[in-house]
Design a protein around this motif. Structure first.
Motif, short mmCIF file in Angstrom:
data_model
loop_
_atom_site.label_atom_id
_atom_site.label_comp_id
_atom_site.label_asym_id
_atom_site.label_seq_id
_atom_site.Cartn_x
_atom_site.Cartn_y
_atom_site.Cartn_z
N CYS A 100 9.41 -33.38 56.56
CA CYS A 100 9.28 -31.96 56.87
C CYS A 100 10.34 -31.50 57.87
CB CYS A 100 7.87 -31.68 57.42
SG CYS A 100 6.57 -31.80 56.19
N VAL A 101 10.67 -32.35 58.83
CA VAL A 101 11.71 -32.00 59.81
C VAL A 101 13.08 -32.02 59.15
CG1 VAL A 101 12.81 -32.69 61.96
CG2 VAL A 101 10.32 -32.77 61.76
N ALA A 102 13.28 -32.95 58.21
CA ALA A 102 14.60 -33.10 57.60
C ALA A 102 15.04 -31.86 56.84
CB ALA A 102 14.60 -34.32 56.67
N VAL A 103 14.08 -31.15 56.21
CA VAL A 103 14.47 -29.96 55.45
C VAL A 103 14.83 -28.80 56.38
CG1 VAL A 103 13.07 -30.62 53.48
CG2 VAL A 103 12.07 -29.17 55.24
N LEU A 104 14.42 -28.89 57.65
CA LEU A 104 14.76 -27.84 58.60
C LEU A 104 16.01 -28.17 59.40
CD1 LEU A 104 11.14 -27.20 59.97
CD2 LEU A 104 12.39 -25.82 58.30
N ARG A 105 16.42 -29.42 59.38
CA ARG A 105 17.60 -29.86 60.10
C ARG A 105 18.54 -30.54 59.09
NH1 ARG A 105 16.48 -26.68 63.17
NH2 ARG A 105 15.77 -26.87 65.34
N PRO A 106 19.54 -29.83 58.58
CA PRO A 106 20.41 -30.38 57.52
C PRO A 106 21.07 -31.70 57.90
CG PRO A 106 20.76 -28.02 57.77
CD PRO A 106 19.87 -28.42 58.89
N ALA A 107 21.47 -31.86 59.16
CA ALA A 107 22.10 -33.11 59.56
C ALA A 107 21.14 -34.28 59.40
CB ALA A 107 22.59 -33.02 61.01
N LEU A 108 19.89 -34.10 59.83
CA LEU A 108 18.89 -35.15 59.66
C LEU A 108 18.61 -35.38 58.19
CD1 LEU A 108 16.81 -37.13 60.77
CD2 LEU A 108 15.20 -35.20 60.97
N GLY A 109 18.58 -34.30 57.41
CA GLY A 109 18.35 -34.44 55.98
C GLY A 109 19.41 -35.28 55.30
N ARG A 157 12.08 -39.36 51.12
CA ARG A 157 12.82 -38.60 50.11
C ARG A 157 11.87 -37.80 49.22
NH1 ARG A 157 17.98 -41.34 47.10
NH2 ARG A 157 19.25 -39.44 47.01
N VAL A 158 10.71 -38.37 48.90
CA VAL A 158 9.72 -37.65 48.10
C VAL A 158 9.21 -36.42 48.85
CG1 VAL A 158 7.41 -37.81 47.11
CG2 VAL A 158 9.01 -39.67 46.77
N VAL A 159 8.85 -36.62 50.12
CA VAL A 159 8.35 -35.49 50.91
C VAL A 159 9.42 -34.43 51.09
CG1 VAL A 159 7.42 -34.81 53.15
CG2 VAL A 159 6.64 -36.93 52.07
N ALA A 160 10.65 -34.85 51.38
CA ALA A 160 11.74 -33.88 51.57
C ALA A 160 12.00 -33.08 50.30
CB ALA A 160 12.99 -34.61 52.02
N ALA A 161 11.93 -33.74 49.14
CA ALA A 161 12.14 -33.02 47.89
C ALA A 161 11.05 -31.99 47.65
CB ALA A 161 12.18 -34.02 46.73
N ALA A 183 9.19 -28.56 65.39
CA ALA A 183 7.95 -29.31 65.23
C ALA A 183 6.81 -28.40 64.80
CB ALA A 183 7.60 -30.02 66.53
N TYR A 184 6.74 -27.20 65.38
CA TYR A 184 5.68 -26.26 65.01
C TYR A 184 5.80 -25.86 63.55
CZ TYR A 184 2.92 -21.98 64.80
OH TYR A 184 2.02 -21.01 64.45
N ILE A 185 6.99 -25.52 63.11
CA ILE A 185 7.19 -25.09 61.72
C ILE A 185 6.88 -26.22 60.76
CG2 ILE A 185 8.88 -24.22 60.06
CD1 ILE A 185 10.30 -22.87 62.42
N ALA A 186 7.32 -27.43 61.11
CA ALA A 186 7.09 -28.57 60.21
C ALA A 186 5.61 -28.88 60.08
CB ALA A 186 7.85 -29.79 60.72
#
Length: 280
Positions: A100-109, A157-161, A183-186
């Motif tokens: 959930c955090v990865a989709v909000l932070r492209p670098a982490l994604g 990867r499944v959750v991010a997709a 964190a709140y949004i995720a």
């Protein structure tokens, strides 16, 4: 004259079907958890001759040391289920939070995607052996750690997709405009909308945990003798399968029933798209 389309299943029928599916894994799970309480003999006490056929003193005969096969089967699932459950919980929670955090932070994604690519290149069996053999003392916890380490990249990867389309939803953009934290949004905006994905992922990771721990036990890089473990029983008694087949068949059936029933529940109750993504 065209035939009328078949009637849609009644809600009551769907509820009954869902109830039956949920109850399917109850028996093997109950057997694994309360089996030690109802075992007729202690787990390490010889009660008959080695590889003796089923008789009065041992309903499923004896193993390679003359211990009661039925008692060892009833004892052998507790730690396997507990280990698989631990793997499923840790992997699912870590994947849900990171995805959930990865989709909000492209670098982490991007980092998550590269890590998953590297994990895919490593053969699972080789990865398990490397981690288990490098772990101080080896044993069951080494296999559990290997299952978590190798399972998290796929699960993330499944959750991010699944979460990626939600990252551009109106309520997420509104939360960003209000200045809410990542964190709140995720946790409050994205994760509650991924219940089906997380549920499916949890069930499949549980089955994967059963598979990994069982395989490691068979290869003797997990549970060690004289532990009572279904997979270890298969390995230990393979040499006497012609003398007492139940010493191998009983633990094999227990593992298969546990894995198959949980998989049936996951595949039947989860949405098709979510299930297919989680399986991949």
């Amino acid at each position: 004259m065209t035939a009328a389309p078949p009637a849609a299943p009644r809600p009551a029928s769907r509820r009954a079907r869902a109830t039956v599916l949920v109850l399917l894994p109850v028996l093997p799970l109950l057997l694994a958890l309360v089996g030690p309480l109802i075992a007729p003999h202690t787990v390490d006490t010889p009660v008959t001759a080695p590889f003796a056929a089923p008789g009065d003193g041992a309903l499923l005969g004896g193993d390679q040391l003359g211990r009661d096969v039925l008692s060892r089967v009833l004892h052998g699932g507790t730690l396997l289920v507990a280990g698989a459950l631990f793997v499923a919980v840790v992997t699912t929670v870590a994947a849900a939070l990171i995805g959930c955090v990865a989709v909000l932070r492209p670098a982490l994604g991007r980092a998550v995607e590269r890590g998953a690519d590297l994990a895919i290149l490593l053969p699972p069996l080789l990865g398990i052996m490397l981690i288990a053999l490098a772990w101080p003392g080896g044993g069951r916890w080494a296999v559990i750690a290997a299952a978590v380490v190798l399972g998290v990249p796929y699960a993330v990867r499944v959750v991010a997709a699944a979460a990626s389309p939600l990252a551009t939803a109106g309520y997420v953009e509104a939360a960003l405009a209000r200045g809410e934290s990542t964190a709140y949004i995720a946790l409050r905006e994205i994760l509650p909308n991924l219940r089906a994905t997380v549920l499916t992922l949890f069930g499949l990771r549980f089955v994967e945990g059963v598979y990994v721990i069982s395989m490691a036990g068979f290869l003797q890089i997990g549970p060690r003798p004289p532990a009572s473990d279904w997979s270890l029983m298969i390995r230990e008694n393979a040499s006497g399968i012609l003398l007492n087949p139940w010493a191998v068949i009983a633990p094999s059936v227990a593992i298969a029933v546990l894995a198959v029933t949980v998989t049936m529940v996951v595949l039947s109750l989860a949405p098709d798209t979510t299930t297919k993504a989680a399986i991949r």
